[in-house]
Design an enzyme around this catalytic site. Structure first.
Site, PDB file in Angstrom:
ATOM      1  CG  ASP A 113      33.329  54.888  43.900  1.00  0.00           C
ATOM      2  OD1 ASP A 113      32.824  55.433  42.960  1.00  0.00           O
ATOM      3  OD2 ASP A 113      33.860  53.609  44.120  1.00  0.00           O
ATOM      4  CG  ASN A 139      40.913  43.939  45.759  1.00  0.00           C
ATOM      5  OD1 ASN A 139      39.458  44.299  45.478  1.00  0.00           O
ATOM      6  ND2 ASN A 139      41.593  44.990  46.236  1.00  0.00           N
ATOM      7  CG  HIS A 173      37.281  46.812  45.144  1.00  0.00           C
ATOM      8  ND1 HIS A 173      38.762  47.534  44.740  1.00  0.00           N
ATOM      9  CD2 HIS A 173      36.806  47.061  44.021  1.00  0.00           C
ATOM     10  CE1 HIS A 173      38.653  47.966  43.448  1.00  0.00           C
ATOM     11  NE2 HIS A 173      37.562  47.602  42.953  1.00  0.00           N
ATOM     12  CD  GLU A 175      40.593  48.591  47.551  1.00  0.00           C
ATOM     13  OE1 GLU A 175      40.296  47.607  47.257  1.00  0.00           O
ATOM     14  OE2 GLU A 175      40.941  49.625  46.983  1.00  0.00           O
TER      15      GLU A 175
HETATM   16  P1  PGA Z   1      36.361  48.128  36.204  1.00  0.00           P
HETATM   17  O1  PGA Z   1      36.140  48.390  37.923  1.00  0.00           O
HETATM   18  O2  PGA Z   1      34.950  48.390  35.672  1.00  0.00           O
HETATM   19  O3  PGA Z   1      37.232  49.266  35.869  1.00  0.00           O
HETATM   20  O4  PGA Z   1      36.833  46.761  36.167  1.00  0.00           O
HETATM   21  C1  PGA Z   1      35.343  47.482  38.575  1.00  0.00           C
HETATM   22  C2  PGA Z   1      35.565  47.983  40.110  1.00  0.00           C
HETATM   23  O5  PGA Z   1      36.819  47.908  40.514  1.00  0.00           O
HETATM   24  O6  PGA Z   1      34.549  47.956  40.908  1.00  0.00           O
END
Ligand code: PGA
Length: 247
Positions: free
Chosen positions: A66, A133, A135, A140
Site C-alpha cells: 500500500d 480493527n 485490517h 478496512e
Molecule cells: P503496525 O501496523 O505494524 O504499525 O502495528 C500493522 C497494520 O496496521 O497493518
C-alpha cells in the site's frame, strides 16, 4: 492452511527461515513487504543473515502492499521511502528490482490498474501485518474478499494509529492506494506478523472467527499457505497455539 508459531525470537526465526527458503528456491522471487513497526524485527534478522552471507537477495524483486495517496516516493513519510530505507536497502534488493505503488501518480486509479498487472506476474511471498480493527494492508472492515488494488479511504482509527510515523494527524493522508483482499490472497505464500496485546482480539477473530468482511484478515482462512508469527501477547486469544487449521 494456517500455521501459527508463537514466541518472540522463535517466531522471528521461523519467519526469517520462510523468507530465506523462498529466495533459496527461487533467487529472483518477488517478495511483498509490509511497512510499520511490526515486521521490523523480521527485517532486522534478514539483514543480519544477509550480512553473514546466509541469504542473498541480489536477484530478488520487491513489491509493496500500500501507499499513502499524494505522497511521492521520495517523501520521508511515504511507504516507498520507508521500504527502501528499512527493508530493501538493508537486504540489498536493487532499486531497479523494486516496483512500489506511486502515491503521487497523476491518475491514482490507473496506477492501481498498473499495479495489478505488476502483481499478476506473481508474488512468491507477501509479508503482512494486522490492524487493531482486523485490517490487512489498508483494507478496512467491510472490504469485500474479492477486492482489488484501489484507492481507499482510511478509517479514523487507522489514521490515528499511523500518525506516529507522520508528524501530526492533520498531515496523515485520508486516503491510500492499497492491494485488495483478493489481490493479497493471490500471493503464493503469506506471512502474517502480529505483536503486542493490542492485536490479540483482531488475531483471534481473524483465525478463529468466521470469514467475514467485518474482519478483513479472516479472509486469510481461504488461502492454502499462510504462516502466522505472533508473540505471546498477540496470541493470547488463540486457544491452541501452534495448531494447524485446515479450511
Ligand atoms: P503496525 O501496523 O505494524 O504499525 O502495528 C500493522 C497494520 O496496521 O497493518
Amino acid at each position: 492452511m494456517i500455521r501459527v508459531v508463537v514466541g518472540a525470537d522463535d517466531a522471528i526465526a521461523t519467519g526469517a527461515n520462510l523468507v530465506a527458503e523462498v529466495v533459496a528456491a527461487r533467487p529472483d522471487a518477488t517478495l511483498g513487504f509490509a511497512t510499520g513497526a511490526t515486521p521490523a524485527p523480521l527485517y532486522a534478522e534478514l539483514a543480519r543473515r544477509r550480512q553473514a552471507g546466509l541469504v542473498d537477495f541480489s536477484r530478488a524483486h520487491a513489491v509493496a502492499l500500500d501507499e499513502y495517496l499524494g505522497l511521492a516516493p521520495d517523501h520521508a513519510d511515504s511507504y516507498a521511502h520507508q521500504l527502501h530505507r528499512e527493508v530493501t536497502g538493508p537486504l540489498g534488493i536493487a532499486r531497479e528490482h523494486c516496483d512500489f505503488l506511486r502515491g503521487d501518480a497523476p491518475d491514482p486509479d490507473e496506477e492501481c490498474v498498473r499495479y495489478e498487472r505488476v502483481l499478476a506476474r506473481g508474488v512468491d511471498l507477501q509479508v503482512l501485518g494486522i490492524g487493531r480493527n482486523g485490517h490487512i494492508a489498508f483494507n478496512e472492515p467491510g472490504t469485500d474478499v474479492a477486492s482489488r488494488t484501489r484507492v481507499v479511504q482510511l478509517a479514523p482509527s487507522t489514521r490515528q494509529a499511523n500518525r506516529g510515523l507522520l508528524s501530526t494527524l492533520a498531515d496523515t493522508p485520508e486516503a491510500a492506494l492499497s492491494q485488495g483482499v483478493g489481490t493479497i490472497l493471490e500471493a503464493r505464500r503469506i506471512l502474517l506478523i502480529a505483536r503486542g496485546a493490542a492485536k490479540a482480539e483482531a488475531l483471534e477473530r481473524a483465525l478463529r472467527g468466521p470469514v467475514d468482511p467485518a474482519c478483513p484478515a479472516s479472509a486469510l482462512q481461504l488461502h492454502d499457505d499462510v504462516t502466522v508469527i505472533a508473540d505471546e501477547e498477540a496470541a493470547a486469544g488463540l486457544a491452541q497455539a501452534g495448531a494447524i487449521r485446515s479450511t
